[in-house]
Design a protein around this motif. Structure first.
Motif, PDB file in Angstrom:
ATOM      1  N   GLU A   1      31.796  36.632  36.903  1.00 26.75           N
ATOM      2  CA  GLU A   1      32.964  37.476  36.686  1.00 26.75           C
ATOM      3  C   GLU A   1      34.233  36.700  37.070  1.00 26.75           C
ATOM      4  O   GLU A   1      34.279  36.083  38.120  1.00 26.75           O
TER       5      GLU A   1
ATOM      6  N   ILE B   1      44.823  40.490  47.914  1.00 26.41           N
ATOM      7  CA  ILE B   1      43.546  40.286  47.214  1.00 26.41           C
ATOM      8  C   ILE B   1      42.801  39.112  47.835  1.00 26.41           C
ATOM      9  O   ILE B   1      41.590  39.159  48.042  1.00 26.41           O
TER      10      ILE B   1
ATOM     11  N   TYR C   1      38.729  36.701  36.754  1.00 24.37           N
ATOM     12  CA  TYR C   1      40.013  37.261  36.331  1.00 24.37           C
ATOM     13  C   TYR C   1      41.102  36.601  37.163  1.00 24.37           C
ATOM     14  O   TYR C   1      40.816  35.955  38.175  1.00 24.37           O
ATOM     15  N   VAL C   2      42.319  36.773  36.722  1.00 24.91           N
ATOM     16  CA  VAL C   2      43.447  36.165  37.427  1.00 24.91           C
ATOM     17  C   VAL C   2      43.687  36.902  38.745  1.00 24.91           C
ATOM     18  O   VAL C   2      43.682  38.130  38.783  1.00 24.91           O
ATOM     19  N   VAL C   3      43.862  36.170  39.813  1.00 30.61           N
ATOM     20  CA  VAL C   3      44.176  36.761  41.113  1.00 30.61           C
ATOM     21  C   VAL C   3      45.671  36.602  41.408  1.00 30.61           C
ATOM     22  O   VAL C   3      46.364  37.554  41.722  1.00 30.61           O
TER      23      VAL C   3
ATOM     24  N   GLU D   1      41.041  39.999  50.925  1.00 31.03           N
ATOM     25  CA  GLU D   1      39.778  40.686  50.630  1.00 31.03           C
ATOM     26  C   GLU D   1      38.680  39.687  50.241  1.00 31.03           C
ATOM     27  O   GLU D   1      37.536  39.835  50.653  1.00 31.03           O
TER      28      GLU D   1
END
Ligand code: FAD
Ligand code: SF4
Ligand code: SF4
Lengths: 353, 90, 165
Positions: free
Chosen positions: B3, B51, B5-7, B54
């Motif tokens: 998986e 993010i 996606y852009v952070v 996390e």
């Protein structure tokens, strides 16, 4: 370079209260805010606030803002808007973009009341247009009077999620559901009840799995989570929405405090890294004070009292009032208001969002 | 397929890039910033740092035990013409 | 089973029965009374000051729950718009031999019109019955909150808490 006794960064409830309190005792305070409107979060809040009489409870947020502004004017506080503070050095010089022009101001004392930033939530598709912070949605409906979308899902059942949902409903937007990964509604029950009796489902123990759409959000896929917030396979459900509002908490805006070297610590309940402050709201750097959401996400009522505490402490340390039993008593009064509001829990009594 | 996606939206740093930086030993916000540029863009980490905290937590690196990221002037995006005091239409 | 307001978003039967601001059915049968559906300790107390008859007590700590003194309450509704949680209602069980009058706080446009027939929603937002709009009121002190009076069948007086047009 202009030199002043006291600069307050941020014209939210904390900053305005700090400057009013200092001005009451003769300190001419200069308040700087990057917005074109003063009041911080308050002018977006069209609902009536909690708290007690002293913090103007039962009054709508924007009216509290207006009252604070009038008080500030009455006491001769100078408020400069469209003033972005972009840096501070260790001689208390603030670097400012004042209406597109660079300038510097040196202050004897600085009170930082920078508020907070919305936390994001990352999932596949979170960068699609249509995913936005609940605060952004609130600014759109309440300030610009534009609806953010037609069909919305709200992520987060804290007070921010519940209140913004209510404002969206008032603006006539269709809110499909409020979801939360927690097993419990995290905001106040009375706020949840308003939403529920309007027929909006509140779905607990679900999080966003992904957002789908070609040029913008067209669908959101949710997934159930267990007690430790792990996704449970094959529990996906989806909704047709064009907007996903994230109300998953706020994080204190500490960039200026970090730049001058204030000590910070991590407090998950209060939103993340926050500057250490003593009983005068003074940071670990002598001339720098901090108050409001930036020292931990709580409420406007608490931000106002913290601001007053910092304003009064600065007036004392600048020598405008003598540090005697009387001024200590005044400080003690504000502290007792604060502990009343927090039920004696210290920081961490109430959490927003 | 993992998986991804852009952070960090400003610098377009993806989840997998952050994860591989952590594998390489970048375990604080500052280290990840220097290694990947995440948090070095226009917003100066105001969005992605939450993010990344996390992601670090998932790897066992708790924010309680590490310092917050450094912050440098300017903390807000500034246009060069504002800095040097020229008129916008120059 | 209803788990309660922090899980479902509406008060369970048990929470309603235990709420110090919610009068008993026996008390409600005697005269119109405020029904204060506020059961979670939060830092809030404007309702206490709003009551001209001192029928609501919160006391020294603003975290206390509002307690209604049914003997003092006159069912005037002055407390309704003071509550930021929109959690106070007034119920007049004996509006007519068959109907009750439920007064609710309301902050949506468009407003209903007097005499209109509307769907009456319960705490879950489900339409449970039809009702007739009896009154639509606001004053400067209500600060833009309206009080809507709805005439409903007595049976639904303790259920109806919202309307849909
Ligand atoms: C949806 C929602 C509902 C809420 N409801 C309630 C409620 O019912 N009751 C309650 O008590 N509280 C409520 N709150 C919380 C309350 O709004 C905040 O706690 C309060 O506004 C914090 O005040 P503050 O002054 O610390 O920060 P803010 O109000 O955020 O103000 C900070 C100000 O600082 C300025 N600033 C920041 N950095 C800079 C810089 N570098 N240069 C110049 N200016 C800068 C910003 O422009 C802003 O104006 C709510 C919040 C939200 C989002
Ligand atoms: S209805 Fe009137 S008398 Fe009764 S509690 Fe409310 S304000 Fe007081
Ligand atoms: S004003 Fe409303 S929310 Fe506040 S204590 Fe009274 S009943 Fe509860």
């Amino acid at each position: 370079m202009r030199k002043v006794n006291l600069v307050v960064v941020g014209a939210g409830p904390a900053g305005l209260s700090a400057s009013i309190e200092a001005a009451k005792h003769g300190v001419k305070a200069l308040v700087l805010d990057e917005n074109h409107k003063p009041g911080g979060q308050l002018f977006k809040q069209i609902h009536k606030f909690f708290g007690s009489e002293q913090q103007m409870a039962g009054t709508r947020g924007y009216e509290i803002g207006t009252k604070l502004l009038n008080l500030a004017k009455e006491y001769g506080v100078e408020i400069k808007l469209n003033n972005r503070v972009i840096g501070i050095d260790d001689h208390n010089t603030l670097a400012i973009i004042d209406n597109h022009k660079y300038s510097e101001i040196r202050a004897k004392k600085i009170i930082l009341c920078c508020g907070a930033t919305e936390k994001p939530l990352a999932f596949p598709g979170w960068t699609l247009p249509g995913v936005m912070g609940a605060g952004a949605a609130q600014t759109l409906v309440n300030i610009h009077r534009v609806v953010p979308g037609e069909k919305i899902i709200m992520v987060g059942s804290g007070n921010v999620g519940l209140i913004v949902t209510y404002h969206l409903l008032q603006a006539g937007v269709k809110v499909k559901a409020i979801i939360d990964a927690s097993h419990k509604i995290t905001g106040y029950g009375v706020h949840a009840a308003k939403i529920k009796r309007a027929g909006i489902p509140i779905i607990l123990r679900y999080t966003v799995n992904r957002a789908m759409g070609t040029n913008q959000v067209e669908k959101v896929e949710l997934i159930q989570v267990d007690k430790s917030f792990n996704k449970i396979p094959c529990t996906q459900i989806s909704f047709d929405v064009d907007t996903i509002c994230l109300a998953v908490g706020l994080s204190p805006s500490t960039e200026l405090a970090r730049m001058i070297g204030c000590k910070l610590y991590y407090h998950p309940k209060l939103g993340g890294y926050i500057p250490m402050v003593n009983q005068y709201m003074q940071t670990t750097i002598e001339d720098i004070y901090a108050a409001g959401d930036m020292t931990g996400i709580e409420e406007a009522s608490i931000a106002m009292e913290e601001g007053r505490l910092a304003g009064l402490a600065c007036a004392i340390s600048l020598g405008y009032i003598s540090d005697n039993a009387q001024s200590q008593k005044a400080l003690e009064n504000i502290r007792s208001n604060l502990s009343q509001l927090r039920m004696g829990n210290g920081k961490g009594g109430i959490i927003n969002g | 397929m993992k998986e991804d996606y852009v952070v960090c939206r400003c610098e377009e740093i993806t989840l997998q890039e952050i994860k591989s930086a952590i594998k390489q030993g970048a375990i604080t916000l500052d280290e990840i910033k220097k290694y990947t540029r995440a948090g070095m863009g226009l917003c100066q980490g105001r969005i992605c740092s939450t993010i990344i905290i996390e992601i670090l937590k998932e790897h066992g690196y708790l924010p309680q035990y590490s310092a917050p990221p450094h912050s440098r002037i300017p903390v807000r995006p500034v246009k060069i013409w504002e800095y040097i005091g020229e008129d916008q239409d120059v | 089973m209803d788990k309660g307001i922090k899980y479902d978003g509406y008060l369970s039967e048990k929470e309603l029965a235990g709420a110090p601001g919610v009068p008993s059915i026996d008390q409600l049968n005697v005269k119109p009374l405020a029904v204060i559906e506020c059961i979670e300790p939060i830092p809030c107390n404007p309702c206490e000051r709003a009551c001209p008859f001192s029928a609501i007590t919160i006391g020294d700590s603003i975290w206390n729950l509002p307690v209604l003194d049914a003997n003092k309450c006159k069912g005037c509704g002055a407390c309704i718009p003071s509550c930021p949680g929109l959690a106070i209602f007034v119920v007049d069980m004996n509006y007519s031999s068959t109907s009750a009058l439920v007064k609710i706080p309301y902050e949506y446009f468009p407003l209903p019109k007097e005499g209109m027939e509307v769907d009456c929603l319960n705490r879950k937002g489900e339409a449970v019955t039809k009702g007739r709009i009896h009154s639509v009121k606001t004053t400067a002190t209500f600060d833009k909150t309206y009080i809507i009076g709805i005439e409903v069948n007595k049976k639904f007086a303790m259920e109806v808490r919202n309307i849909r047009m």
